[in-house]
Design a protein around this motif. Structure first.
Motif, short mmCIF file in Angstrom:
data_model
loop_
_atom_site.label_atom_id
_atom_site.label_comp_id
_atom_site.label_asym_id
_atom_site.label_seq_id
_atom_site.Cartn_x
_atom_site.Cartn_y
_atom_site.Cartn_z
N MET A 81 0.85 -1.18 0.00
CA MET A 81 0.00 0.00 0.00
C MET A 81 0.89 1.23 0.00
SD MET A 81 -2.90 1.05 2.78
CE MET A 81 -3.85 -0.39 2.32
N ASP A 82 0.69 2.18 -0.93
CA ASP A 82 1.57 3.33 -1.00
C ASP A 82 1.36 4.25 0.18
OD1 ASP A 82 -0.58 5.17 -1.60
OD2 ASP A 82 -0.59 4.33 -3.62
N GLU A 83 2.37 5.12 0.41
CA GLU A 83 2.37 5.98 1.59
C GLU A 83 1.20 6.94 1.59
OE1 GLU A 83 4.25 5.92 4.23
OE2 GLU A 83 5.49 4.25 3.56
N LEU A 84 0.84 7.46 0.40
CA LEU A 84 -0.24 8.45 0.34
C LEU A 84 -1.57 7.83 0.78
CD1 LEU A 84 -0.75 11.38 -0.45
CD2 LEU A 84 -1.39 10.59 -2.72
N LEU A 85 -1.86 6.62 0.31
CA LEU A 85 -3.09 5.96 0.70
C LEU A 85 -3.08 5.61 2.18
CD1 LEU A 85 -5.82 4.78 -0.03
CD2 LEU A 85 -4.67 2.68 -0.74
N ALA A 86 -1.91 5.17 2.69
CA ALA A 86 -1.81 4.84 4.11
C ALA A 86 -2.10 6.07 4.97
CB ALA A 86 -0.43 4.26 4.43
N GLN A 87 -1.55 7.21 4.56
CA GLN A 87 -1.80 8.44 5.31
C GLN A 87 -3.26 8.85 5.22
OE1 GLN A 87 0.47 9.72 7.20
NE2 GLN A 87 -0.72 11.46 7.91
N PHE A 88 -3.86 8.66 4.04
CA PHE A 88 -5.27 9.02 3.86
C PHE A 88 -6.16 8.17 4.77
CE2 PHE A 88 -9.27 8.01 1.50
CZ PHE A 88 -9.88 9.25 1.68
N LEU A 89 -5.80 6.89 4.94
CA LEU A 89 -6.61 6.03 5.80
C LEU A 89 -6.57 6.50 7.25
CD1 LEU A 89 -5.72 2.50 4.38
CD2 LEU A 89 -7.89 3.71 4.20
N ILE A 90 -5.47 7.09 7.67
CA ILE A 90 -5.38 7.61 9.03
C ILE A 90 -6.17 8.90 9.16
CG2 ILE A 90 -3.82 8.50 10.81
CD1 ILE A 90 -1.63 6.72 9.55
N GLU A 91 -5.83 9.88 8.32
CA GLU A 91 -6.46 11.18 8.43
C GLU A 91 -7.91 11.16 7.96
OE1 GLU A 91 -3.99 13.87 6.32
OE2 GLU A 91 -2.30 13.70 7.73
N GLY A 92 -8.19 10.38 6.91
CA GLY A 92 -9.56 10.30 6.39
C GLY A 92 -10.51 9.71 7.41
N ARG A 93 -10.05 8.71 8.15
CA ARG A 93 -10.93 8.12 9.15
C ARG A 93 -11.23 9.12 10.26
NH1 ARG A 93 -11.96 2.89 9.37
NH2 ARG A 93 -10.04 2.26 8.33
N GLU A 94 -10.22 9.90 10.64
CA GLU A 94 -10.45 10.93 11.67
C GLU A 94 -11.47 11.96 11.18
OE1 GLU A 94 -6.65 12.57 12.50
OE2 GLU A 94 -5.92 10.81 13.59
N GLN A 95 -11.34 12.37 9.92
CA GLN A 95 -12.27 13.38 9.38
C GLN A 95 -13.68 12.80 9.25
OE1 GLN A 95 -9.96 13.98 5.93
NE2 GLN A 95 -8.51 15.37 6.93
N ALA A 96 -13.79 11.55 8.82
CA ALA A 96 -15.10 10.93 8.69
C ALA A 96 -15.77 10.77 10.06
CB ALA A 96 -14.98 9.56 8.01
N LEU A 97 -14.99 10.37 11.06
CA LEU A 97 -15.55 10.24 12.41
C LEU A 97 -15.99 11.59 12.95
CD1 LEU A 97 -13.03 7.71 14.00
CD2 LEU A 97 -15.35 7.25 13.20
N VAL A 115 -18.87 6.51 3.81
CA VAL A 115 -17.45 6.83 3.67
C VAL A 115 -16.63 5.98 4.63
CG1 VAL A 115 -15.70 8.62 4.02
CG2 VAL A 115 -17.79 9.15 2.76
N GLU A 116 -17.11 5.79 5.86
CA GLU A 116 -16.39 4.93 6.82
C GLU A 116 -16.30 3.50 6.29
OE1 GLU A 116 -17.06 5.06 11.05
OE2 GLU A 116 -18.21 6.91 10.82
N ARG A 117 -17.38 3.00 5.70
CA ARG A 117 -17.34 1.63 5.16
C ARG A 117 -16.34 1.54 4.01
NH1 ARG A 117 -22.95 1.78 6.63
NH2 ARG A 117 -23.54 2.78 4.67
N TRP A 118 -16.32 2.56 3.17
CA TRP A 118 -15.34 2.55 2.07
C TRP A 118 -13.91 2.59 2.60
CZ3 TRP A 118 -18.53 6.59 -1.15
CH2 TRP A 118 -19.47 5.91 -1.93
N LEU A 119 -13.69 3.35 3.66
CA LEU A 119 -12.35 3.40 4.25
C LEU A 119 -11.96 2.03 4.79
CD1 LEU A 119 -12.53 6.84 6.09
CD2 LEU A 119 -11.12 6.29 4.11
#
Length: 629
Positions: free
Chosen positions: A1-17, A92-96
């Protein structure tokens, strides 16, 4: 998994929550401009990240949600229907979750996105999603890897001085380029040369940041998608490596670790010099004193390093607790029981290992609260309760422990029913069950194979759940308690260590074995000759400073044969009262890392954990209060 997607999974989950929590609050109460603004910013950020990663379905629905939130912020619409927006956050959470497990969005993402956009359009005017957002970079450049670009210049771009061809030419490492017209021209004589109708599609093999920099002046006219070669995607049904576990650490703590490592290097160098002195046959007494000083220095550095590492591993519970509102809504909808989840104490910090191990136990508890605890709406109304149940998930610190509670306002646990089910399942005999207190009967729900469900559902009823909760919490070094009042609700309480620390232990010898006693529970070590010990009822006692103290032989308490009589007694506090434990010998005091018991010894009575001694052998650490319970 590339670094950009890995970072998005961290920050994106926080934003979705964050967006989900704000939307749930807006749905329950009056409009709060501050929450609305915060939610808008979270959705806007998510949309931008989804577009950059080429997650077209996610980007489209977030764009539509952003438009709806924008209208609400501008005072348009009558309060707004936040239920659909909340569904967007849940989706969005399910997609993450899908991205985290298999690396790509599911095939159903496009259909789900279109359905949500259509529902959002019912809140007012249909959201105007830019044509660029409908673009699928993977289909434009099938089987290729790189950054796909679709540049749709503004119609009046020529008047603004833009040269679309020069702009796209500035993108580094172009591998493919395609230029077409957005609108077909039936008659070339009618073509307007002053109106830009170009559509430019390109593929670059450069890194995404370099492409973004080249197109920064026309970013609002560009759609980007990060593509991976077809073989990089896992086939359907095949799991790929999940996102790497990450931990955010304060820079100051990293600096502390670096400083301590430097000091350890210096201390190691000092040991080399002392070893050289020993080889030269130096003065033994002076060498011994130097070694003692160096040992004290190393003890200090190791303790400081362990403490700093423990602090670096501390992480707030908020991201974990924030995952449950969506799951509770989904479970409640499946059961047909309206329920709201309140969360408190997300700021409490615990060790990362505890956070990682808590999701499944808490999910089990919430499922059981909704399925077994919460009544159906008609039953709640008949009992004078609101039709919508309330479940509270809270966390707080008590001393060196984190206490997490799951509280529901449901029907509670009926001890008589638990007794009957436990006897019927052969988990306990009828005679023993009749003699048990209500609290002990309720605690039977943690037995393996126990369930009060009449039927098996998709949520529970298979006799698996509460025993798994206790086992998981025990593995984390914690304990589980339950308090239930029939008709009023149930509280399940988890007490867990906040961090893994160096425990101070008193090492004692009893029945030929060595055991560790937590030093913070030891009041003193006394010499009690045999003539000062007297029988009292069925036991023994001695007088310590005019106070009668019960005496327990540690070997007998452990189920072993008592060794030769000794006058060494360890006085410890048990239940707020002093108790003396007769031991064969007091060996030493040590600092050790205590690990919780696992496997067959996980439920060993009176044993809180184990540690390794200096010679590599395993030593059990005792819980004296539990040993006497």
């Amino acid at each position: 998994m590339d670094e950009l997607l890995a970072q998005f999974l961290i920050e994106g989950r926080e934003q979705a929550l964050e967006a989900g929590a704000d939307l749930a609050a807006l749905q329950r109460g009056p409009a709060d401009p501050a929450r609305l603004d915060r939610c808008f910013r979270a959705v806007h950020t998510l949309k931008g990240s989804a577009d950059l990663l080429g997650l077209t379905p996610m980007g489209r629905v977030l764009h539509a949600a952003e438009d709806v939130l924008g209208r609400l912020r501008g005072g348009q619409g009558e309060g707004g229907d936040f239920s659909v927006l909340l569904e967007v956050a849940d989706q969005v959470e399910r997609w993450l979750d899908d991205l985290d497990t298999v690396g790509v969005l599911p095939e159903s993402a496009s259909a789900a996105s279109q359905a949500l956009i259509a529902r959002l359009a019912g809140d007012g005017a249909a959201p105007q999603v830019a044509a660029a957002d409908d673009w699928d970079g993977a289909s434009a450049f099938p089987g290729r890897a790189g950054v796909a670009i679709r540049y749709r210049p503004r119609a009046d771009g020529y008047f603004a001085g833009d040269d679309p061809i020069a702009i796209i030419k500035a993108v580094p490492d172009l591998a493919q380029l395609r230029v077409s017209l957005a609108e077909p021209v039936a008659d070339p004589a009618l073509y307007d040369p002053f109106r830009c109708t170009l559509v430019i599609e390109a593929l670059s093999t450069a890194a995404l940041p370099a492409v973004e920099t080249a197109l920064r002046l026309v970013r609002d006219q560009v759609a980007l998608a990060t593509l991976r070669a077809a073989e990089a995607f896992a086939p359907a049904g095949v799991e790929v490596e999940t996102a790497r576990r990450t931990l955010r650490i304060d820079a100051a703590r990293v600096d502390q670790l670096a400083d301590l490592s430097d000091q350890l290097v210096v201390a190691k160098g000092g040991l080399i010099e002392l070893a050289a002195q020993a080889e030269r046959g130096g003065d033994g007494q002076a060498l011994g004193q130097a070694l003692r000083a160096k040992q004290a220095e190393l003890d200090r550095l190791v303790a400081a390093l362990h403490t700093t590492v423990g602090q670096a591993r501390m992480t707030p519970l908020a991201p974990l607790l924030g995952r449950f509102p969506r799951l509770v809504r989904e479970i409640a909808a499946t059961l047909g029981k309206p329920a709201a989840l309140e969360i408190e104490g997300g700021e409490v910090e615990v060790d990362k290992a505890v956070v990682d191990g808590l999701f499944e136990p808490l999910l089990h508890l919430l499922r059981n609260a909704l399925d077994h605890g919460v009544e159906r709406p008609e039953a709640r109304t008949a009992a004078g309760k609101p039709a919508q149940a309330l479940v509270r998930l809270s966390a707080r610190t008590v001393g060196d422990q984190a206490v997490i509670e799951v509280v529901d306002d449901g029907a509670g646990v009926d001890p008589a029913r638990v007794r009957d089910r436990a006897v019927a399942r052969g988990l306990i005999d009828a005679t023993s069950a009749e003699a048990m207190s209500d609290a002990a009967l309720v605690d039977l729900i943690f037995l393996p194979g126990f369930s009060t469900a009449e039927t098996v559902s998709s949520v529970s009823g298979r006799g698996v759940g509460m025993d798994a909760v206790r086992a998981a919490v025990t593995r984390l070094g914690g304990r589980v308690e339950i308090d239930s009042r029939p008709g009023l609700g149930t509280t399940v309480r988890l007490a867990l260590p906040i961090r893994m620390v160096l425990a101070k232990l008193l090492v004692v010898e009893s029945a030929g074995e060595r055991f560790g006693l937590p030093l913070d529970g030891v009041a003193e070590i006394a010499r009690v000759p045999a003539d000062r010990i007297f029988p009292i009822r069925a036991g023994r006692a001695f007088v310590l400073r005019d106070e009668v103290v019960p005496l327990v032989d540690l070997a007998q308490a452990l189920g072993a044969e008592a060794g030769p009589s000794s006058d060494r007694v360890v006085v410890a506090g048990v239940g707020g009262e002093p108790v003396g434990f007769a031991v064969d010998a007091v060996v030493e005091r040590i600092d050790a890392v205590v690990r919780p018991m696992a496997g067959l010894l996980a439920g060993a009575r009176g044993v809180s954990g184990s540690t390794l001694t200096a010679d590599g052998s395993v030593m059990l650490v005792l819980d004296l209060a539990e040993l006497l319970a």
